[in-house]
Design a protein around this motif. Structure first.
Motif, PDB file in Angstrom:
ATOM      1  N   LEU A  13       1.967   8.795   2.354  1.00 24.55           N
ATOM      2  CA  LEU A  13       3.130   9.525   1.842  1.00 24.55           C
ATOM      3  C   LEU A  13       4.033   9.978   2.980  1.00 24.55           C
ATOM      4  O   LEU A  13       5.256   9.863   2.892  1.00 24.55           O
ATOM      5  N   ALA A  14       3.444  10.483   4.045  1.00 22.05           N
ATOM      6  CA  ALA A  14       4.240  10.970   5.170  1.00 22.05           C
ATOM      7  C   ALA A  14       4.998   9.832   5.851  1.00 22.05           C
ATOM      8  O   ALA A  14       6.115  10.026   6.332  1.00 22.05           O
ATOM      9  N   ILE A  15       4.410   8.640   5.888  1.00 21.70           N
ATOM     10  CA  ILE A  15       5.076   7.488   6.501  1.00 21.70           C
ATOM     11  C   ILE A  15       6.387   7.186   5.785  1.00 21.70           C
ATOM     12  O   ILE A  15       7.418   6.953   6.418  1.00 21.70           O
ATOM     13  N   VAL A  16       6.353   7.198   4.450  1.00 19.24           N
ATOM     14  CA  VAL A  16       7.562   6.887   3.677  1.00 19.24           C
ATOM     15  C   VAL A  16       8.488   8.097   3.585  1.00 19.24           C
ATOM     16  O   VAL A  16       9.685   8.015   3.894  1.00 19.24           O
ATOM     17  N   PHE A  17       7.941   9.229   3.160  1.00 20.39           N
ATOM     18  CA  PHE A  17       8.772  10.385   2.837  1.00 20.39           C
ATOM     19  C   PHE A  17       9.304  11.114   4.066  1.00 20.39           C
ATOM     20  O   PHE A  17      10.379  11.722   4.004  1.00 20.39           O
ATOM     21  N   ARG A  18       8.567  11.087   5.164  1.00 16.35           N
ATOM     22  CA  ARG A  18       9.030  11.787   6.364  1.00 16.35           C
ATOM     23  C   ARG A  18       9.534  10.812   7.429  1.00 16.35           C
ATOM     24  O   ARG A  18      10.683  10.902   7.866  1.00 16.35           O
ATOM     25  N   VAL A  19       8.673   9.880   7.838  1.00 24.84           N
ATOM     26  CA  VAL A  19       9.029   9.016   8.966  1.00 24.84           C
ATOM     27  C   VAL A  19      10.120   8.019   8.578  1.00 24.84           C
ATOM     28  O   VAL A  19      11.163   7.943   9.239  1.00 24.84           O
ATOM     29  N   PHE A  20       9.902   7.258   7.517  1.00 25.01           N
ATOM     30  CA  PHE A  20      10.891   6.246   7.142  1.00 25.01           C
ATOM     31  C   PHE A  20      12.203   6.891   6.709  1.00 25.01           C
ATOM     32  O   PHE A  20      13.286   6.396   7.035  1.00 25.01           O
ATOM     33  N   ASN A  21      12.111   8.003   6.010  1.00 23.28           N
ATOM     34  CA  ASN A  21      13.331   8.698   5.580  1.00 23.28           C
ATOM     35  C   ASN A  21      14.126   9.177   6.798  1.00 23.28           C
ATOM     36  O   ASN A  21      15.363   9.106   6.806  1.00 23.28           O
ATOM     37  N   ARG A  22      13.428   9.666   7.814  1.00 21.67           N
ATOM     38  CA  ARG A  22      14.114  10.103   9.031  1.00 21.67           C
ATOM     39  C   ARG A  22      14.694   8.898   9.780  1.00 21.67           C
ATOM     40  O   ARG A  22      15.802   8.975  10.329  1.00 21.67           O
ATOM     41  N   TYR A  23      13.963   7.805   9.784  1.00 19.75           N
ATOM     42  CA  TYR A  23      14.480   6.562  10.380  1.00 19.75           C
ATOM     43  C   TYR A  23      15.791   6.156   9.708  1.00 19.75           C
ATOM     44  O   TYR A  23      16.760   5.790  10.391  1.00 19.75           O
ATOM     45  N   LEU A  24      15.848   6.233   8.387  1.00 16.86           N
ATOM     46  CA  LEU A  24      17.073   5.890   7.659  1.00 16.86           C
ATOM     47  C   LEU A  24      18.253   6.744   8.128  1.00 16.86           C
ATOM     48  O   LEU A  24      19.358   6.235   8.331  1.00 16.86           O
ATOM     49  N   ALA A  29       0.838  -1.205   0.000  1.00 22.11           N
ATOM     50  CA  ALA A  29       0.000   0.000   0.000  1.00 22.11           C
ATOM     51  C   ALA A  29       0.871   1.253   0.000  1.00 22.11           C
ATOM     52  O   ALA A  29       0.594   2.227  -0.711  1.00 22.11           O
ATOM     53  N   LEU A  30       1.947   1.225   0.783  1.00 23.48           N
ATOM     54  CA  LEU A  30       2.875   2.353   0.786  1.00 23.48           C
ATOM     55  C   LEU A  30       3.584   2.473  -0.560  1.00 23.48           C
ATOM     56  O   LEU A  30       3.820   3.579  -1.062  1.00 23.48           O
ATOM     57  N   ASN A  31       3.911   1.327  -1.152  1.00 19.88           N
ATOM     58  CA  ASN A  31       4.555   1.316  -2.468  1.00 19.88           C
ATOM     59  C   ASN A  31       3.663   1.983  -3.506  1.00 19.88           C
ATOM     60  O   ASN A  31       4.126   2.769  -4.341  1.00 19.88           O
ATOM     61  N   GLU A  32       2.377   1.672  -3.444  1.00 22.06           N
ATOM     62  CA  GLU A  32       1.417   2.264  -4.371  1.00 22.06           C
ATOM     63  C   GLU A  32       1.263   3.761  -4.108  1.00 22.06           C
ATOM     64  O   GLU A  32       1.137   4.566  -5.038  1.00 22.06           O
ATOM     65  N   GLY A  33       1.307   4.126  -2.826  1.00 27.76           N
ATOM     66  CA  GLY A  33       1.104   5.524  -2.458  1.00 27.76           C
ATOM     67  C   GLY A  33       2.182   6.461  -2.972  1.00 27.76           C
ATOM     68  O   GLY A  33       1.911   7.618  -3.304  1.00 27.76           O
ATOM     69  N   VAL A  34       3.436   5.978  -3.025  1.00 31.48           N
ATOM     70  CA  VAL A  34       4.547   6.859  -3.448  1.00 31.48           C
ATOM     71  C   VAL A  34       4.851   6.736  -4.934  1.00 31.48           C
ATOM     72  O   VAL A  34       5.768   7.397  -5.434  1.00 31.48           O
ATOM     73  N   CYS A  48       1.798  -1.825  12.859  1.00 30.59           N
ATOM     74  CA  CYS A  48       1.037  -1.946  14.110  1.00 30.59           C
ATOM     75  C   CYS A  48       0.333  -0.628  14.447  1.00 30.59           C
ATOM     76  O   CYS A  48      -0.814  -0.636  14.917  1.00 30.59           O
ATOM     77  N   LEU A  49       1.003   0.486  14.213  1.00 32.88           N
ATOM     78  CA  LEU A  49       0.382   1.781  14.478  1.00 32.88           C
ATOM     79  C   LEU A  49      -0.837   2.001  13.583  1.00 32.88           C
ATOM     80  O   LEU A  49      -1.815   2.637  13.995  1.00 32.88           O
ATOM     81  N   CYS A  50      -0.776   1.464  12.378  1.00 35.43           N
ATOM     82  CA  CYS A  50      -1.948   1.517  11.499  1.00 35.43           C
ATOM     83  C   CYS A  50      -3.064   0.613  12.027  1.00 35.43           C
ATOM     84  O   CYS A  50      -4.245   0.989  12.020  1.00 35.43           O
ATOM     85  N   LYS A  51      -2.698  -0.562  12.514  1.00 35.48           N
ATOM     86  CA  LYS A  51      -3.688  -1.531  13.000  1.00 35.48           C
ATOM     87  C   LYS A  51      -4.474  -0.993  14.198  1.00 35.48           C
ATOM     88  O   LYS A  51      -5.653  -1.309  14.363  1.00 35.48           O
ATOM     89  N   VAL A  52      -3.813  -0.192  15.035  1.00 35.81           N
ATOM     90  CA  VAL A  52      -4.509   0.342  16.213  1.00 35.81           C
ATOM     91  C   VAL A  52      -5.135   1.711  15.939  1.00 35.81           C
ATOM     92  O   VAL A  52      -5.701   2.329  16.839  1.00 35.81           O
ATOM     93  N   GLY A  53      -5.028   2.190  14.702  1.00 35.80           N
ATOM     94  CA  GLY A  53      -5.698   3.424  14.325  1.00 35.80           C
ATOM     95  C   GLY A  53      -4.922   4.699  14.569  1.00 35.80           C
ATOM     96  O   GLY A  53      -5.446   5.803  14.388  1.00 35.80           O
ATOM     97  N   ALA A  54      -3.652   4.578  14.959  1.00 33.19           N
ATOM     98  CA  ALA A  54      -2.833   5.779  15.171  1.00 33.19           C
ATOM     99  C   ALA A  54      -2.444   6.418  13.844  1.00 33.19           C
ATOM    100  O   ALA A  54      -2.287   7.639  13.742  1.00 33.19           O
ATOM    101  N   LEU A  55      -2.247   5.594  12.829  1.00 29.27           N
ATOM    102  CA  LEU A  55      -1.958   6.051  11.468  1.00 29.27           C
ATOM    103  C   LEU A  55      -3.059   5.571  10.538  1.00 29.27           C
ATOM    104  O   LEU A  55      -3.668   4.524  10.781  1.00 29.27           O
ATOM    105  N   GLY A  56      -3.303   6.322   9.462  1.00 29.56           N
ATOM    106  CA  GLY A  56      -4.358   5.948   8.522  1.00 29.56           C
ATOM    107  C   GLY A  56      -3.911   6.051   7.079  1.00 29.56           C
ATOM    108  O   GLY A  56      -2.739   6.350   6.781  1.00 29.56           O
ATOM    109  N   ALA A  57      -4.844   5.825   6.165  1.00 23.13           N
ATOM    110  CA  ALA A  57      -4.539   5.838   4.731  1.00 23.13           C
ATOM    111  C   ALA A  57      -3.993   7.191   4.280  1.00 23.13           C
ATOM    112  O   ALA A  57      -3.161   7.270   3.375  1.00 23.13           O
ATOM    113  N   ASP A  58      -4.453   8.273   4.914  1.00 17.26           N
ATOM    114  CA  ASP A  58      -3.991   9.611   4.526  1.00 17.26           C
ATOM    115  C   ASP A  58      -2.535   9.853   4.903  1.00 17.26           C
ATOM    116  O   ASP A  58      -1.946  10.852   4.465  1.00 17.26           O
TER     117      ASP A  58
END
Length: 242
Positions: A155-166, A31-36, A142-152
């Motif tokens: 992009l931010a998950i990959v471009f901001r969060v994952f990039n910062r994790y890297l 889903a993230l792959n499709e989003g970016v 897991c954060l998506c499963k508990v509703g902390a993160l959503g479909a919207d």
């Protein structure tokens, strides 16, 4: 429930691949792959409160590195100061996770915290590899499963969060001279990461000019690395090898 190791021998992989957890995890990655797909890092997207909190969490991990300098030791690799850094996360992980998730899901914090702790490397071996990276993706799932993160937030998950994790993981690797865990040598683009090459390649879908043959050109890499995760990884690899 607190996760425990279930994959110990090869046949266990079949059980994992038939599980709902595997379907959820792969669905999340795809889903993230499709989003970016076809999008640059400078693309506009919403940044939710949870994403901001995740960035704050990663900033905390980064700050702890500054507060825990390497120690003098005879061994070149695997600086033991990493264990001191890791112990801070081990102690604070549940509290950090609790700040991210809805109040009515607080019982899930001990479960989710395990994936966060697994995502930064192994304190015994002082190594880091794609399995740890996969744990960070599981943490986000897991954060998506508990509703902390959503479909919207895709992009931010990959471009901001994952990039910062890297960037934090690269700082860990360099600061504490961490060994690559399970390096695949010539079969892997990177000893430490794998997911940025999946999501990063999706960014190039339908690109009008850039093709894989261009990625060996240092000029192209330097010119476009701020817009494409894939090229930023290549730049980092080139810097390390030099």
């Amino acid at each position: 429930m607190v996760p425990k190791k279930e994959i110990s021998v090869v046949p266990d992989m079949s059980k994992w691949k038939r599980s709902q957890a595997y379907a959820d995890y792969m669905g999340f990655v795809l889903a993230l792959n499709e989003g970016v797909k076809g999008k640059k890092l400078s693309t506009e997207y919403t940044v939710s409160e949870t994403v901001e909190k995740l960035l704050d969490l990663l900033e905390t991990l980064d700050r702890w590195i500054n507060e825990t300098p390497p120690v003098d030791q005879p061994s070149r690799f695997g600086n033991k100061a990493y264990r001191t850094w890791y112990s801070k996360l081990d102690q604070e992980a549940e509290a950090l996770v609790s700040a991210l998730i809805p109040a009515d899901k607080c019982a899930a914090a001990p479960e989710i915290a395990v994936y966060l702790k697994e995502s930064v490397g192994n304190p015994t071996r002082i190594d880091y590899g794609t399995g740890h990276e996969a744990a960070f993706a599981a943490f986000l799932c897991c954060l998506c499963k508990v509703g902390a993160l959503g479909a919207d937030d895709r992009l931010a998950i990959v471009f901001r969060v994952f990039n910062r994790y890297l960037s934090v993981m690269r700082k860990l690797q360099r600061t504490y001279r961490m060994e690559p865990a399970g390096s695949q040598g010539v079969w892997g683009l990177d000893d430490f990461q794998f997911l940025p090459f999946i999501w990063g390649s999706s960014q190039f879908v339908d690109h009008p000019t850039l093709e894989p043959r261009h990625f060996i050109d240092e000029r192209v890499v330097n010119e476009h690395q701020q817009e494409y995760i894939f090229l930023d990884c290549i730049k980092f690899i080139n810097e390390v090898r030099q």
